[in-house]
Design an enzyme around this catalytic site. Structure first.
Site, short mmCIF file in Angstrom:
data_model
loop_
_atom_site.label_atom_id
_atom_site.label_comp_id
_atom_site.label_asym_id
_atom_site.label_seq_id
_atom_site.Cartn_x
_atom_site.Cartn_y
_atom_site.Cartn_z
N GLY A 1 35.78 37.76 43.46
CA GLY A 1 36.19 37.80 42.06
C GLY A 1 37.48 38.59 41.86
CD GLU B 1 39.30 39.67 19.30
OE1 GLU B 1 39.39 40.90 19.30
OE2 GLU B 1 39.19 39.00 20.33
N GLY C 1 38.76 39.27 39.00
CA GLY C 1 38.73 39.67 37.60
C GLY C 1 39.01 41.16 37.49
CG PHE C 2 39.41 42.85 33.71
CD1 PHE C 2 40.63 43.39 33.38
CD2 PHE C 2 39.04 41.64 33.13
CE1 PHE C 2 41.48 42.76 32.48
CE2 PHE C 2 39.88 41.00 32.23
CZ PHE C 2 41.09 41.56 31.90
C1 LIG Z 1 37.06 35.27 25.29
C2 LIG Z 1 36.74 36.65 25.82
C3 LIG Z 1 37.32 37.75 25.22
C4 LIG Z 1 37.03 39.03 25.68
N1 LIG Z 1 37.63 40.10 25.08
C5 LIG Z 1 37.41 41.35 25.56
C6 LIG Z 1 38.06 42.48 24.98
O1 LIG Z 1 38.86 42.32 24.04
N2 LIG Z 1 37.81 43.71 25.51
C7 LIG Z 1 36.94 43.88 26.55
O2 LIG Z 1 36.76 45.01 26.98
N3 LIG Z 1 36.29 42.84 27.11
C8 LIG Z 1 36.51 41.58 26.65
N4 LIG Z 1 35.87 40.51 27.22
C9 LIG Z 1 34.90 40.76 28.31
C10 LIG Z 1 35.64 40.93 29.65
O3 LIG Z 1 36.45 39.79 29.89
C11 LIG Z 1 34.64 41.08 30.78
O4 LIG Z 1 33.78 42.15 30.51
C12 LIG Z 1 35.37 41.33 32.10
O5 LIG Z 1 36.23 40.25 32.39
C13 LIG Z 1 34.37 41.53 33.23
O6 LIG Z 1 35.07 41.72 34.43
P1 LIG Z 1 34.46 41.17 35.79
O7 LIG Z 1 35.37 41.62 36.87
O8 LIG Z 1 33.02 41.51 35.87
O9 LIG Z 1 34.50 39.56 35.64
P2 LIG Z 1 35.74 38.62 35.38
O10 LIG Z 1 36.91 39.36 34.87
O11 LIG Z 1 35.21 37.50 34.56
O12 LIG Z 1 36.11 38.06 36.82
C14 LIG Z 1 35.22 37.27 37.56
C15 LIG Z 1 36.04 36.47 38.59
O13 LIG Z 1 35.13 35.89 39.52
C16 LIG Z 1 35.55 34.57 39.82
N5 LIG Z 1 34.39 33.82 40.27
C17 LIG Z 1 33.22 33.62 39.60
N6 LIG Z 1 32.36 32.91 40.36
C18 LIG Z 1 33.00 32.65 41.51
C19 LIG Z 1 32.63 31.93 42.70
N7 LIG Z 1 31.43 31.35 42.86
N8 LIG Z 1 33.54 31.83 43.71
C20 LIG Z 1 34.78 32.39 43.58
N9 LIG Z 1 35.16 33.09 42.50
C21 LIG Z 1 34.29 33.22 41.48
C22 LIG Z 1 36.14 34.07 38.50
O14 LIG Z 1 37.05 33.01 38.71
C23 LIG Z 1 36.81 35.33 37.96
O15 LIG Z 1 38.17 35.41 38.33
C24 LIG Z 1 36.14 39.21 26.78
C25 LIG Z 1 35.57 38.10 27.39
C26 LIG Z 1 35.88 36.83 26.92
C27 LIG Z 1 35.26 35.62 27.60
#
Ligand SMILES: Cc1cc2nc3c(=O)[nH]c(=O)nc-3n(C[C@H](O)[C@H](O)[C@H](O)COP(=O)(O)OP(=O)(O)OC[C@H]3O[C@@H](n4cnc5c(N)ncnc54)[C@H](O)[C@@H]3O)c2cc1C
Length: 442
Positions: A13, A176, A15-16
């Site tokens: 992942g 939003e 992501g963040f």
């Molecule tokens: C529309 C929206 C608005 C938001 N606004 C806010 C905000 O204003 N402030 C805030 O604090 N939070 C906000 N959030 C929440 C925030 O985005 C999440 O809490 C944050 O992204 C979580 O981080 P993470 O690393 O857990 O997952 P993510 O950032 O979602 O990253 C997960 C990554 O894993 C990858 N992945 C998933 N499954 C697989 C797989 N099987 N194989 C390979 N790669 C995979 C995905 O492609 C992605 O890049 C928002 C969410 C959304 C959907």
């Protein structure tokens, strides 16, 4: 079993949470493999602006290889993780039509969450999500196409259904999105489509509980509702969506809203990847972790961000928000370093800097450090400034800033190209299609 001279860490992942873990491991004597199904990192807080024609998708996405181009101990694999075998320390990745086995010494699962439709099959079938860049482009195309269609539709009730948009979920994303949809109509579409057929749009925000923005103080909840309504959004509280059909939404009390557009932002659950670990999952399909962020019952596996389930001091799971994911990514990196240096594991303590949500032009609410209550213009400027700073990449910051200034001054939303996914894409197909085109149109 170490599979190379240096410990190999796989992070699933970009992501963040995943990027935070990578960033805090970069300078260590380790090899890192970062895997994601997309070749870019998505700045989710601005997804709704892509869906509502304010920003281009490339302004909120940043290529992963570009972030780590100077770091030789980091590899990136573009692919979908399809299986995890913790006993063999093996991850299976589908890429380019084949399956690759990748082995790790430490695994960090940061694959985020997916939309939770709460087993409502009709909603799942017809609703639009807002979880990734692809979702935003589908929604944007859908709305623009409906306005084109409505312009040429004679039946006034059908026309109204086409330009009625329902957003479900009274959290920040719901507010939003509803606010931005109304502004898209009010500032742009009303001017361009109105003349032809007396087009009017409605944006309706539906929330099952009796309040918007649940974690906010009651005063800010009320101010958020008032700001939304002053914009033109209709707010329905205390009613759940029971069913969605192709052109109508049925609420729990039997009320019917005629619409072709339902945007579902009422909740998320852990990504399906959680099930691949073979552990019993916690509420919301999240992976239960120890305060050290190690997955309960597995060795050398950590989970961070939306997919991890860790109760806070009030015995509630940490919120699925960016600061939690980033702070957990950082702690996981620290704990892996501690393991390599035979030091004890540290426990997660969340530093909460507060919450904020924007509603539209000069409208927002903010609760910094959960102490000060801000609303209106000042909260809005704070929201804009902070999101600009948090956005990844200097170029993206500049282009988003320019787009915002342009939108603010001109009231325009310039990203309004309809990308028809059914259009022929290859040269031969185009030629064949052309042979069917009559020489003259009526
Ligand atoms: C529309 C929206 C608005 C938001 N606004 C806010 C905000 O204003 N402030 C805030 O604090 N939070 C906000 N959030 C929440 C925030 O985005 C999440 O809490 C944050 O992204 C979580 O981080 P993470 O690393 O857990 O997952 P993510 O950032 O979602 O990253 C997960 C990554 O894993 C990858 N992945 C998933 N499954 C697989 C797989 N099987 N194989 C390979 N790669 C995979 C995905 O492609 C992605 O890049 C928002 C969410 C959304 C959907």
């Amino acid at each position: 079993m170490a599979i190379s001279a240096r410990p190999r860490i796989i992070i699933i992942g970009a992501g963040f949470g995943g990027l935070s873990a990578v960033n805090n491991l970069i300078r260590q004597p380790v090899d890192i493999l970062l895997i994601d199904r997309n070749n870019f990192h998505t700045f989710t807080p601005l997804l709704y602006q892509v869906a509502t024609c304010a920003l281009d998708a490339s302004e909120i996405a940043y290529p992963v290889r570009g972030i780590y181009r100077k770091n030789r101990n980091i590899s990136f694999l573009l692919g979908e993780v399809t299986a995890i075998h913790p006993t063999e320390k093996r991850v299976v990745v589908k890429t380019n039509g084949t399956s690759l086995d990748q082995f790790y010494d430490y695994l960090v699962v940061a694959s985020g969450s997916v939309i939770n439709f709460f087993d409502n099959e009709s909603v799942e079938q017809f609703a639009f999500g807002l979880k990734n860049v692809q979702d935003t482009l589908i929604l944007r195309n859908h709305i623009l196409k409906l306005f084109e269609k409505a312009t040429w539709t004679k039946d006034s009730s059908e026309r109204e259904a086409m330009t009625t948009m329902v957003v479900v979920g009274g959290g920040p994303t719901g507010l939003e999105t509803a606010g931005a949809l109304y502004e898209l109509y009010n500032h742009v579409l009303a001017r361009e489509y109105n003349r032809a057929n007396n087009i009017r749009a409605r944006v309706i925000l539906v929330e099952a509980t009796n309040t918007l923005l649940t974690p906010y103080p009651p005063r800010l909840q009320e101010l958020a509702r008032k700001q939304l309504e002053s914009l033109g959004v209709e707010v329905i509280l205390g009613k759940a969506v029971q069913k969605m059909e192709k052109n109508r939404v049925i609420l729990a009390d039997g009320d019917v809203i005629h619409t072709h557009t339902l945007v579902w932002s009422a909740g998320v659950k852990g990504s399906p990847l959680a099930r691949m670990l073979g552990v019993e999952l916690a509420r919301g399909d999240r992976i239960p972790v120890l305060p050290t962020l190690e997955v309960i019952g597995l060795e050398d596996v950590y989970a961070v961000g939306d997919i991890a389930y860790l109760p806070n001091a009030n015995n509630l799971p940490h919120a699925q928000v960016i600061p939690v994911a980033q702070q957990q990514g950082k702690l996981t990196a620290q704990n892996i370093i501690n393991r390599l240096n035979n030091k004890p594991q540290a426990e997660f303590i969340y530093r909460d800097k507060g919450i904020m949500a924007t509603i539209g032009r000069r409208r927002a609410v903010a609760y910094p450090y959960n102490k000060v209550q801000l609303s209106g213009f000042f909260a809005w400027v704070t929201w804009l400034g902070l999101h600009l700073v948090w956005l990844m990449g200097f170029r993206n910051r500049i282009t988003v800033f320019v787009s915002w200034v342009w939108n603010y001054v001109t009231y325009d939303r310039s990203v309004r190209i309809i990308l028809d996914e059914t259009a022929p894409s290859r040269r031969e197909e185009t030629v064949e299609t052309q042979s069917n085109v009559p020489e003259k149109f009526d």
